[in-house]
Design an enzyme around this catalytic site. Sequence first.
Site, PDB file in Angstrom:
ATOM      1  N   LYS A   1      65.603  58.141  78.559  1.00 31.89           N
ATOM      2  CA  LYS A   1      65.665  59.090  77.448  1.00 31.89           C
ATOM      3  C   LYS A   1      67.114  59.544  77.222  1.00 31.89           C
ATOM      4  CE  LYS A   1      60.923  60.671  78.254  1.00 31.89           C
ATOM      5  NZ  LYS A   1      60.052  61.838  78.566  1.00 31.89           N
TER       6      LYS A   1
ATOM      7  N   TYR B   1      54.937  58.860  70.402  1.00 28.30           N
ATOM      8  CA  TYR B   1      54.290  60.023  71.017  1.00 28.30           C
ATOM      9  C   TYR B   1      53.125  60.557  70.162  1.00 28.30           C
ATOM     10  CZ  TYR B   1      57.777  60.491  74.755  1.00 28.30           C
ATOM     11  OH  TYR B   1      58.556  60.291  75.876  1.00 28.30           O
TER      12      TYR B   1
ATOM     13  N   PHE C   1      54.629  71.561  72.233  1.00 26.51           N
ATOM     14  CA  PHE C   1      55.979  71.100  72.560  1.00 26.51           C
ATOM     15  C   PHE C   1      56.415  69.866  71.761  1.00 26.51           C
ATOM     16  CE2 PHE C   1      53.129  69.188  75.787  1.00 26.51           C
ATOM     17  CZ  PHE C   1      53.413  67.832  75.628  1.00 26.51           C
TER      18      PHE C   1
ATOM     19  N   ARG D   1      55.117  53.941  87.029  1.00 29.57           N
ATOM     20  CA  ARG D   1      54.859  55.394  86.959  1.00 29.57           C
ATOM     21  C   ARG D   1      55.146  56.066  88.302  1.00 29.57           C
ATOM     22  NH1 ARG D   1      53.500  58.129  82.119  1.00 29.57           N
ATOM     23  NH2 ARG D   1      51.950  59.342  83.233  1.00 29.57           N
TER      24      ARG D   1
ATOM     25  N   THR E   1      55.370  63.858  85.766  1.00 29.23           N
ATOM     26  CA  THR E   1      55.979  64.226  84.477  1.00 29.23           C
ATOM     27  C   THR E   1      56.887  65.445  84.612  1.00 29.23           C
ATOM     28  OG1 THR E   1      54.027  63.376  83.368  1.00 29.23           O
ATOM     29  CG2 THR E   1      55.434  64.861  82.090  1.00 29.23           C
TER      30      THR E   1
ATOM     31  N   ARG F   1      62.590  60.920  88.778  1.00 26.41           N
ATOM     32  CA  ARG F   1      62.610  62.321  88.338  1.00 26.41           C
ATOM     33  C   ARG F   1      62.815  63.268  89.515  1.00 26.41           C
ATOM     34  NH1 ARG F   1      57.445  61.193  84.489  1.00 26.41           N
ATOM     35  NH2 ARG F   1      58.524  60.671  82.556  1.00 26.41           N
TER      36      ARG F   1
ATOM     37  N   ASN G   1      63.307  65.113  81.286  1.00 28.77           N
ATOM     38  CA  ASN G   1      62.858  64.380  82.482  1.00 28.77           C
ATOM     39  C   ASN G   1      63.293  62.915  82.533  1.00 28.77           C
ATOM     40  OD1 ASN G   1      61.091  63.487  80.572  1.00 28.77           O
ATOM     41  ND2 ASN G   1      59.223  63.985  81.713  1.00 28.77           N
TER      42      ASN G   1
ATOM     43  N   HIS H   1      60.835  57.491  80.534  1.00 30.10           N
ATOM     44  CA  HIS H   1      59.437  57.302  80.115  1.00 30.10           C
ATOM     45  C   HIS H   1      58.920  56.009  80.732  1.00 30.10           C
ATOM     46  CE1 HIS H   1      55.937  56.377  77.631  1.00 30.10           C
ATOM     47  NE2 HIS H   1      56.460  55.183  77.484  1.00 30.10           N
TER      48      HIS H   1
ATOM     49  N   GLU I   1      53.414  49.805  73.101  1.00 25.08           N
ATOM     50  CA  GLU I   1      54.790  50.310  73.117  1.00 25.08           C
ATOM     51  C   GLU I   1      55.798  49.164  73.060  1.00 25.08           C
ATOM     52  OE1 GLU I   1      54.843  52.871  76.562  1.00 25.08           O
ATOM     53  OE2 GLU I   1      53.514  54.321  75.620  1.00 25.08           O
TER      54      GLU I   1
END
Length: 151
Positions: A13, A53, A61, A89, A95, A106, A116, A119, A130
């Site tokens: 990100k 998203y 948010f 993941r 998250t 993270r 964070n 993704h 995706e």
Amino acid sequence: MAGIRERTYIMVKPDGVQRGLVGEIIARFEKRGFKLIAAKLVSPPKGQLEQHYADLSSKPFFPGLIKYMLSGPVFAMVWEGLDAVKTGRVMLGATNPLQSAAGTIRGDYALAVGRNICHGSDTVENAEKEISLWFPEGIVQYSLLQETMIF
Ligand code: RTP
């Protein structure tokens, strides 16, 4: 495809790019044994992020999330290998970085859920969606010597 050729979409990100963590994140996936099959630095249009998203569009948010994701370029990648979605993941961590285990990306580099760093696709089905969204031009196909050694 699930199994040894499973693919996942991993994205650094804007905060991860700004902080110079692209190389670190690539290195972790490479060293774990995953195969990089697509990568690019991109400044996506707002609509592409809203589509990415879409399932969060009703969350309070959401506007802040889109603003954050538009704050700079992202580094988009596709990684392939055994259980790539689930293991990807795990490597990212929870998250909310406050709950991310040390040793995860993270858990080692982030503090706030709204910043964070990365993704990762949450299901094989979403990974394929995706990958189509972020790499409509297609993916390079090639073999690694280690593929014949691992499996
Ligand atoms: P991601 O899609 O980015 O990998 O994250 P995720 O599946 O682990 O989590 P998800 O619930 O899909 O949330 C997507 C991203 O939205 C931001 N978020 N902010 N302020 C908040 O409470 C909040 N909750 C989620 C995070 O950037 C999260 O990664």
